[in-house]
Write a protein that holds these residues in place. Structure first.
Motif, PDB file in Angstrom:
ATOM      1  N   THR A   7       0.864  -1.182   0.000  1.00 24.08           N
ATOM      2  CA  THR A   7       0.000   0.000   0.000  1.00 24.08           C
ATOM      3  C   THR A   7       0.902   1.235   0.000  1.00 24.08           C
ATOM      4  O   THR A   7       2.111   1.139   0.220  1.00 24.08           O
ATOM      5  CB  THR A   7      -0.870   0.051   1.271  1.00 24.08           C
ATOM      6  N   LEU A   8       0.249   2.377  -0.210  1.00 29.22           N
ATOM      7  CA  LEU A   8       0.990   3.642  -0.192  1.00 29.22           C
ATOM      8  C   LEU A   8       1.720   3.801   1.147  1.00 29.22           C
ATOM      9  O   LEU A   8       2.900   4.177   1.191  1.00 29.22           O
ATOM     10  CB  LEU A   8      -0.009   4.779  -0.420  1.00 29.22           C
ATOM     11  N   GLN A  40      -5.278   8.297   0.956  1.00 27.60           N
ATOM     12  CA  GLN A  40      -5.210   7.080   0.130  1.00 27.60           C
ATOM     13  C   GLN A  40      -4.186   6.083   0.680  1.00 27.60           C
ATOM     14  O   GLN A  40      -3.643   5.268  -0.077  1.00 27.60           O
ATOM     15  CB  GLN A  40      -4.807   7.442  -1.313  1.00 27.60           C
ATOM     16  N   SER A  41      -3.936   6.141   1.967  1.00 24.20           N
ATOM     17  CA  SER A  41      -2.820   5.361   2.528  1.00 24.20           C
ATOM     18  C   SER A  41      -2.960   3.851   2.289  1.00 24.20           C
ATOM     19  O   SER A  41      -1.972   3.137   2.211  1.00 24.20           O
ATOM     20  CB  SER A  41      -2.671   5.649   4.021  1.00 24.20           C
ATOM     21  N   GLU A  42      -4.184   3.363   2.149  1.00 21.81           N
ATOM     22  CA  GLU A  42      -4.387   1.916   1.980  1.00 21.81           C
ATOM     23  C   GLU A  42      -4.462   1.492   0.520  1.00 21.81           C
ATOM     24  O   GLU A  42      -4.676   0.320   0.205  1.00 21.81           O
ATOM     25  CB  GLU A  42      -5.654   1.465   2.726  1.00 21.81           C
ATOM     26  N   ARG A  43      -4.309   2.460  -0.388  1.00 19.46           N
ATOM     27  CA  ARG A  43      -4.355   2.101  -1.817  1.00 19.46           C
ATOM     28  C   ARG A  43      -3.143   1.252  -2.173  1.00 19.46           C
ATOM     29  O   ARG A  43      -2.018   1.558  -1.794  1.00 19.46           O
ATOM     30  CB  ARG A  43      -4.371   3.367  -2.679  1.00 19.46           C
ATOM     31  N   VAL A  44      -3.394   0.157  -2.921  1.00 21.08           N
ATOM     32  CA  VAL A  44      -2.302  -0.742  -3.314  1.00 21.08           C
ATOM     33  C   VAL A  44      -1.644  -0.192  -4.588  1.00 21.08           C
ATOM     34  O   VAL A  44      -2.326   0.166  -5.541  1.00 21.08           O
ATOM     35  CB  VAL A  44      -2.859  -2.171  -3.547  1.00 21.08           C
ATOM     36  N   THR A  46       0.428  -0.139  -8.083  1.00 20.06           N
ATOM     37  CA  THR A  46       0.628  -1.050  -9.219  1.00 20.06           C
ATOM     38  C   THR A  46       2.134  -1.295  -9.393  1.00 20.06           C
ATOM     39  O   THR A  46       2.965  -0.558  -8.841  1.00 20.06           O
ATOM     40  CB  THR A  46       0.087  -0.427 -10.522  1.00 20.06           C
TER      41      THR A  46
END
Ligand code: GLN
Length: 275
Positions: A7-8, A40-44, A46
């Motif tokens: 994650t971010l 957006q800390s939990e965004r994975v 790419t």
């Protein structure tokens, strides 16, 4: 560096630079505003995003200045584009801007010699829209960066390509203040082989001599281009204040003095010419 599927927040943790630089490069690589690191800390990330961040961090690990990687640096509360054609504006140089602002009369004329990224000229013009600001540099590449910075910050500055006073018509142009942050590092100084300086334009850093060559040329030429009582203000190296004051004295300047930078080092010296 960053594991696949991070994650971010995890990516930020995994980066090897100091926390500020990790944040700056992560946001720059992913075109994210700073707040996104929280929202957006939990965004994975790419794979492509991980590759982008990793490439930038590797450049930093190889020593490249962070300002050249991101292409920008803040100076005097303004954002400046920087490229390897210009020095990276230093916080210490804000001192000379303050000294110019204190001395420039209403509608006063400023000449910034060796403007580089345009930092001094643009900072003054933005704070004093009434001022008539001219900035010169011998480098076309630097002038094109400086022009962009003036436009992006809404600053009205006239730019000239000139080797010091070379392109100015003697006795036609007079300025209330002449300011310069010229190359002043002594040839062979070990600092040239350390840190950010290794990546900066060598001709903007050193005169390839005793460090005083550019300062001498400017002091010698300035009286012809100063209005009566006008100020010459020069940034110089940590051990050059006495030498610059002596140059000013020999040239007939008065009210000669030096001012200290944020690190309490005599960084700018200047004086007035005329009555
Ligand atoms: N202040 C810079 C440094 O010492 C040098 C800039 C200059 O030579 N004008 O890193």
């Amino acid at each position: 560096m960053i594991a696949a599927g991070s994650t971010l927040a995890q990516a930020r943790q995994a980066l090897p630079l100091d926390p500020l630089e990790n944040r700056i490069l992560l946001c720059h690589a992913l075109h994210l505003p700073r707040v996104a690191l929280i929202t957006q800390s939990e965004r994975v990330l790419t794979e492509d995003e991980i590759a982008l961040v990793t490439a930038l961090v590797q450049r930093r690990l190889d020593g490249e200045p962070i300002a050249y990687i991101t292409g920008e640096r803040e100076f005097f509360g303004l954002s400046f584009k920087v490229t390897p054609a210009t020095l990276i504006p230093r916080p210490d140089t804000e001192l000379i801007v303050e000294l110019v602002l204190e001395r420039l009369a209403p509608q006063g004329r400023l000449l910034d010699m060796g403007t580089g990224s345009g930092a001094i000229a643009v900072a003054v013009a933005c704070n004093r829209p009434d001022a008539d600001v001219t900035a010169l540099d011998v480098s076309d590449a630097a002038l094109s960066v400086a022009r962009e910075n003036a436009a992006a910050n809404g600053a009205r500055v006239r730019f000239l390509r000139s080797d010091w006073f070379g392109a100015l018509a003697a006795d036609e142009e007079r300025f209330g203040v002449i300011a310069s942050n010229p190359p002043y590092i002594v040839a062979g100084d070990r600092h040239l082989d350390e840190g950010d300086l290794r990546f900066e334009p060598i001709d903007a850093l050193t005169d390839h001599g005793d460090g005083l060559a550019a300062l001498r040329s400017i002091v010698a030429g300035a009286p012809e281009y100063l209005q009566d009582g006008g100020w010459l203000l020069l940034e110089h190296g940590y051990d050059q204040a006495a030498a610059v004051r002596a140059l000013l004295k020999a040239q007939g300047f008065s009210e000669i003095q030096s001012w200290r930078d944020l690190g309490n080092i005599e960084r700018v010296s200047g004086g007035r010419f005329g009555s």
